[in-house]
Design a protein around this motif. Structure first.
Motif, PDB file in Angstrom:
ATOM      1  N   ALA A 152       0.819  -1.216   0.000  1.00  0.00           N
ATOM      2  CA  ALA A 152       0.000   0.000   0.000  1.00  0.00           C
ATOM      3  C   ALA A 152       0.853   1.267   0.000  1.00  0.00           C
ATOM      4  O   ALA A 152       0.587   2.202  -0.772  1.00  0.00           O
ATOM      5  N   PRO A 153       1.897   1.363   0.844  1.00  0.00           N
ATOM      6  CA  PRO A 153       2.753   2.561   0.801  1.00  0.00           C
ATOM      7  C   PRO A 153       3.425   2.751  -0.559  1.00  0.00           C
ATOM      8  O   PRO A 153       3.555   3.884  -1.034  1.00  0.00           O
ATOM      9  N   LEU A 154       3.850   1.656  -1.187  1.00  0.00           N
ATOM     10  CA  LEU A 154       4.485   1.759  -2.496  1.00  0.00           C
ATOM     11  C   LEU A 154       3.497   2.218  -3.559  1.00  0.00           C
ATOM     12  O   LEU A 154       3.864   2.937  -4.496  1.00  0.00           O
ATOM     13  N   LEU A 155       2.234   1.808  -3.422  1.00  0.00           N
ATOM     14  CA  LEU A 155       1.201   2.278  -4.355  1.00  0.00           C
ATOM     15  C   LEU A 155       1.046   3.794  -4.256  1.00  0.00           C
ATOM     16  O   LEU A 155       0.899   4.479  -5.272  1.00  0.00           O
ATOM     17  N   LEU A 156       1.068   4.318  -3.029  1.00  0.00           N
ATOM     18  CA  LEU A 156       0.956   5.763  -2.836  1.00  0.00           C
ATOM     19  C   LEU A 156       2.150   6.498  -3.442  1.00  0.00           C
ATOM     20  O   LEU A 156       1.990   7.561  -4.049  1.00  0.00           O
ATOM     21  N   ILE A 157       3.337   5.904  -3.286  1.00  0.00           N
ATOM     22  CA  ILE A 157       4.525   6.511  -3.896  1.00  0.00           C
ATOM     23  C   ILE A 157       4.396   6.472  -5.421  1.00  0.00           C
ATOM     24  O   ILE A 157       4.781   7.418  -6.113  1.00  0.00           O
ATOM     25  N   GLY A 158       3.824   5.378  -5.942  1.00  0.00           N
ATOM     26  CA  GLY A 158       3.601   5.269  -7.381  1.00  0.00           C
ATOM     27  C   GLY A 158       2.675   6.362  -7.891  1.00  0.00           C
ATOM     28  O   GLY A 158       2.895   6.927  -8.970  1.00  0.00           O
ATOM     29  N   VAL A 159       1.632   6.672  -7.118  1.00  0.00           N
ATOM     30  CA  VAL A 159       0.727   7.765  -7.491  1.00  0.00           C
ATOM     31  C   VAL A 159       1.477   9.092  -7.495  1.00  0.00           C
ATOM     32  O   VAL A 159       1.302   9.921  -8.402  1.00  0.00           O
ATOM     33  N   ALA A 160       2.324   9.296  -6.489  1.00  0.00           N
ATOM     34  CA  ALA A 160       3.114  10.540  -6.415  1.00  0.00           C
ATOM     35  C   ALA A 160       4.039  10.669  -7.619  1.00  0.00           C
ATOM     36  O   ALA A 160       4.160  11.752  -8.214  1.00  0.00           O
ATOM     37  N   VAL A 161       4.691   9.569  -8.010  1.00  0.00           N
ATOM     38  CA  VAL A 161       5.580   9.589  -9.173  1.00  0.00           C
ATOM     39  C   VAL A 161       4.790   9.905 -10.442  1.00  0.00           C
ATOM     40  O   VAL A 161       5.232  10.694 -11.289  1.00  0.00           O
ATOM     41  N   ALA A 162       3.608   9.307 -10.568  1.00  0.00           N
ATOM     42  CA  ALA A 162       2.769   9.557 -11.742  1.00  0.00           C
ATOM     43  C   ALA A 162       2.355  11.023 -11.820  1.00  0.00           C
ATOM     44  O   ALA A 162       2.355  11.629 -12.891  1.00  0.00           O
ATOM     45  N   LEU A 163       2.000  11.594 -10.674  1.00  0.00           N
ATOM     46  CA  LEU A 163       1.617  13.004 -10.640  1.00  0.00           C
ATOM     47  C   LEU A 163       2.801  13.908 -11.002  1.00  0.00           C
ATOM     48  O   LEU A 163       2.665  14.833 -11.809  1.00  0.00           O
ATOM     49  N   LEU A 164       3.955  13.623 -10.412  1.00  0.00           N
ATOM     50  CA  LEU A 164       5.120  14.482 -10.610  1.00  0.00           C
ATOM     51  C   LEU A 164       5.691  14.381 -12.019  1.00  0.00           C
ATOM     52  O   LEU A 164       6.177  15.369 -12.584  1.00  0.00           O
TER      53      LEU A 164
END
Length: 286
Positions: A204-216
């Protein structure tokens, strides 16, 4: 131009482009932190997959109204986009981010030079070749040969992405093209993440980081760049984009502790100078 709570926030063009580059390279630095856990293919899968969902949601593209011709154009465009990102992630897994972006940037640079026949272009070719020669591992200078080759391959795919992007933009709205193209990119990349086993480590934490990377790396910079393109001439925009290798090197230094030698910094400067010169003195395309 950003739209928050139905309120439009207008960002001046040049700061918008600079913020977009900071966002992209900062996102790449975060993505590289995921490599030890998810690998390059797993990280690329999260980034491209979430970017597709975000961009399709923002553009509100009606997929039922996409024609057969548009689907085919987006297929080629998206596959090239997905391959470019996947190959680049494998490259920066082996070499510093700044060097990776510098080598990748030779793709668009060569594409720009192919469109001109001025004698002055020989100077930009010489500068670019000097930059690449300074990075190339002629001796044991700690530059991974495979990583460098992958970065150049990503650059070739970047040039193809630019050409295909211009073609797809002629048959459908830009925001729809990016969203549908990213959808095909995800269909190309995600199987690599699945069959490599890299995605098995997702939490779950890695999924959130993945969303952040996609946004950035996608949603935020695309939004900023579209707003800037409405205010800036293409030539000025291209010159500003030439600063990507410098931002990548600084991002690698600040967030990844990737220190470059003086020779490698000179190499980056040569490629930036070649790109700025080729863009500034290019002929106006009608």
């Amino acid at each position: 131009m950003l739209n928050l709570s139905n309120k439009k926030i207008v960002i001046p063009a040049i700061p918008a482009v600079l913020l977009a580059m900071i966002s992209v390279q900062g996102g790449a630095s975060i993505a590289k932190h995921l490599f030890p856990v998810l690998g390059a293919s797993g990280t690329a899968s999260l980034r491209i997959g979430f970017a597709a969902l975000i961009l399709l949601a923002v553009s509100r593209t009606n997929l039922l109204k996409v024609t057969k011709k548009q689907w085919l154009y987006c297929l080629a465009y998206g596959t090239c986009l997905g391959a470019m990102n996947l190959v680049f992630y494998f490259a920066i897994k082996r070499i510093p981010l700044g060097l990776g972006v510098t080598l990748e940037f030779t793709g668009p640079l060569v594409l720009a030079l192919l469109g001109s026949r001025k004698k002055l272009d020989l100077l930009w070719v010489l500068l670019a070749c000097t930059g690449i020669a300074l990075i190339a591992p002629w001796q044991n200078n700690n530059v991974d040969l495979l990583g460098a080759g992958l970065a150049i391959g990503a650059g070739a795919l970047w040039a193809g992405y630019i050409v295909l992007g211009g073609k797809v933009a002629k048959v459908m709205k830009g925001s729809d093209a990016v969203g549908v193209g990213m959808l095909f990119a995800s269909l190309f990349v995600i199987p690599f993440g699945i069959f490599s086993g890299d995605l098995a480590a997702v939490t779950a934490p890695l999924l959130l980081i993945g969303v952040a990377v996609a946004l950035l790396t996608s949603a935020i910079p695309y939004t900023l760049e579209i707003g800037a393109l409405r205010q800036l001439p293409p030539k000025t925009f291209g010159i500003l984009m030439s600063l990507h290798p410098a931002f990548a090197a600084l991002s690698g230094l600040l967030f990844l502790d990737e220190h470059l030698s003086v020779t490698q910094w000179v190499s980056i400067a040569c490629v930036i100078a070649a790109s700025v010169g080729a863009t500034y003195f290019s002929r106006k395309v009608r």
